[in-house]
Scaffold this active site. Structure first.
Site, PDB file in Angstrom:
ATOM      1  N   GLY A 169     -27.199 -21.714 -34.446  1.00  8.19           N
ATOM      2  CA  GLY A 169     -26.888 -20.271 -34.973  1.00  8.19           C
ATOM      3  C   GLY A 169     -25.546 -19.533 -34.695  1.00  8.19           C
ATOM      4  N   GLY A 170     -25.692 -18.331 -33.917  1.00  5.93           N
ATOM      5  CA  GLY A 170     -24.394 -17.873 -33.520  1.00  5.93           C
ATOM      6  C   GLY A 170     -23.472 -18.676 -32.443  1.00  5.93           C
ATOM      7  CB  ALA A 405       3.740 -38.661 -48.799  1.00  3.27           C
TER       8      ALA A 405
END
Ligand code: HXC
Length: 510
Positions: A169-170, A405
């Site tokens: 979660g957080g 590139a």
């Protein structure tokens, strides 16, 4: 008086025991150290000073008023790593699963504010169950306050997160906004929602390890920058990393004593490039032979291995290395490699770490998978990062530098300061075979003619001199003198000043 002193010691002892011996034993049984053990391994002996040891939560719902533990699930303070100031917080899983309450968040934000004011790195050691469920929105608000400070500190002080247990979660979002995330194999995992919620919402059955273990985040999601076998190894590697990092964005790179001669020749590099241009070689060998004492701290080694990124030192001073790796996908740039390179270049630029780029790149990877996956936007990130970086930039083309590139990999055109090429460099729009097949399509049924055309193209373009004639390459150098040349260039670029027009911030292609 004596009684008061004793009381302080008793209070300290109680706080240090956190959630109690039973939970500490459970932590050890899982192969994990406690929060305080981790901090003591991370910081120099006797350098740690703890803040807010007696802070308790203020929640009175769900009977929480009867269950208060000094420290409230996070240990915070300051100390030193090899003598340099470092702020640290460590989630204490033995106290409410390290979950974040309003007061727990206040301890962290106080530390973040101090670290920012005093311009020193902050390290978070995570082992926690997310928002304190009993506290509801007060915990959510606490996370928001932590996130806000992560963002304000970004690019000012280094922020490092080490995931050493659950991180849900957080707790997952704050590390995601820091500069580096490292994990411990088998004991740590990181996700927004855990296996139970996943099962309910998507009906997928997945273990915590499969959903967010170290191997997922170091090889697939690229959320983590590296993984280690246990807590001690992870912590010792963090001490090594901090030695490479500036304390803040104005302090300049650290300078360590070096006993490695900057003029050291590496004769073996003269034969590093194989005769056959399609044969790979290990670009890491060039990096290790260039840096002081072969000491290289690689970032994201297990992800997009077609580009190598990491920190080394020249003349004792930190340098960021970016290098195409011919051993993996011929060193081609794809979306993952571009993102990886771009983030690293931007970190170096934030903290005034000079960038050395070793180039051997056949181009961008063609195909629907790449185009549908946003190769243009991801490739542009790397281009953007190099172009906006104002730190000293030194580039060495060892072999191929083809097409877009070539431009992207710290070319002269993107404000690189010094561009070297080995005599083996091939700087062109594309390889000779591909070029002749396009230019002489009507001769494709005549192999002799095509072979002659290919040879012609190779003779003309498979070298560094066309670019050198235009000044796109400053000097063609002998491979064995790479360390000497690059060290000298960086020494002479130390006082570089680059002006950029005022802007609020740029609009990086995200
Ligand atoms: C309060 C918690 C807690 C939490 C764990 N504990 N998570 N207490 N709030 N979020 C407590 C447990 O009650 C237990 O207390 C102790 O910590 C250890 O937990 P266990 O479950 O016994 O440990 P384990 O089996 O190892 O499992 C660890 C775990 C699991 C995977 C982290 O506890 C878990 O799933 N917790 C909930 C995770 C979660 O959903 N968090 C909310 C995320 S939402 P005792 O007293 O028995 O030792 C979120 C939103 C923020 O964070 C969004 C911000 C943007």
């Amino acid at each position: 008086m004596k009684h008061i002193l004793e009381e302080l010691e008793t209070r300290r002892q109680t706080a240090r025991i956190g959630g109690g011996q039973r939970r500490i034993d459970a932590q050890h049984a899982r192969g994990k150290l406690t929060a305080r053990e981790r901090i003591s391994a991370l910081l120099d002996d006797d350098s740690f000073e703890e803040f807010d040891m007696f802070v308790e939560h203020r929640c009175s719902d769900f009977g929480m008023e009867k269950s208060k533990i000094a420290g409230d699930g996070v240990v915070t303070g300051w100390g030193t790593v090899n003598g340099r100031l470092t702020y640290v917080f460590a989630k204490d899983f033995t106290v409410f699963g390290g979950s974040l309450s309003e007061t727990h968040a206040l301890k962290i934000t106080k530390l973040q504010d101090m670290a920012l004011r005093n311009r020193a790195p902050i390290i978070g050691l995570f082992d926690a169950g997310g928002a304190r469920i009993q506290e509801g929105v007060a915990a959510l608000g606490g996370y928001g306050e932590v996130f806000q400070r992560n963002v304000v500190s970004s690019g000012v002080i280094p922020q490092i997160s080490v995931i050493m247990g659950p991180c849900a979660g957080g707790d997952a979002y704050s590390p995601a906004m820091t500069d580096f995330i490292f994990m411990v194999r088998d004991t740590s995992y990181m996700f927004v929602t855990g296996p139970d919620v996943v099962k309910t919402v998507t009906n997928e059955t997945v273990t915590a390890e499969e959903l967010g273990g170290a191997s997922v985040h170091t090889t697939r999601s690229s959320i983590a920058d590296g993984a280690f076998d246990n807590d001690i190894e992870a912590i010792l590697e963090m001490r090594r990393l901090i030695d490479f990092l500036p304390l803040n964005n104005t302090d300049g790179v650290p300078e360590l004593p070096s006993f490695d001669d900057p003029d050291r020749y590496e004769m073996a590099l003269d034969t590093l490039i194989p005769d056959n241009p399609n044969k790979p070689y290990d670009m890491r060998e060039l990096i290790l032979k260039t840096v002081d004492e072969g000491d290289f701290f690689e970032i994201q080694a297990a992800f997009a291995a077609n580009i190598v990124t990491g920190f080394g030192r020249l003349e004792g001073r930190t340098v960021g290395f970016v290098a195409n790796q011919p051993m993996v996908l011929a060193g081609v740039l794809d979306a993952d490699a571009s993102r990886k390179g771009a983030r690293f270049v931007r970190f170096c630029d934030c903290f005034n770490i000079p960038i050395v780029t070793f180039v051997d790149v056949p181009g961008f990877l063609p195909g629907t998978a790449q185009e549908y996956g946003g190769l243009i936007k991801h490739g542009a990130k790397l281009l953007f990062a190099y172009a906006e970086a104002t730190v000293p930039k030194v580039t060495v083309i060892t072999r191929k530098a083809y097409g877009g590139a070539y431009v992207v990999m710290a070319s002269k055109h993107l404000s690189s300061d010094i561009n070297y090429a080995w005599p083996t460099a091939e700087i062109a729009v594309m390889g000779a075979k591909g070029a002749t097949e396009i230019l002489y399509r009507n001769e494709l049924d005549d192999p002799d003619k095509i072979a002659a055309r290919t040879k012609d193209y190779e003779d003309r373009f498979a070298n560094p001199f066309i670019a050198a004639e235009r000044g796109y390459i400053d000097e063609v150098i002998m491979p064995h003198s790479t360390r000497r040349r690059v060290s000298r260039a960086l020494r002479r670029l130390r006082s570089k000043e680059a002006e950029t027009p005022w802007k609020k911030h740029d609009n990086l292609p995200l």
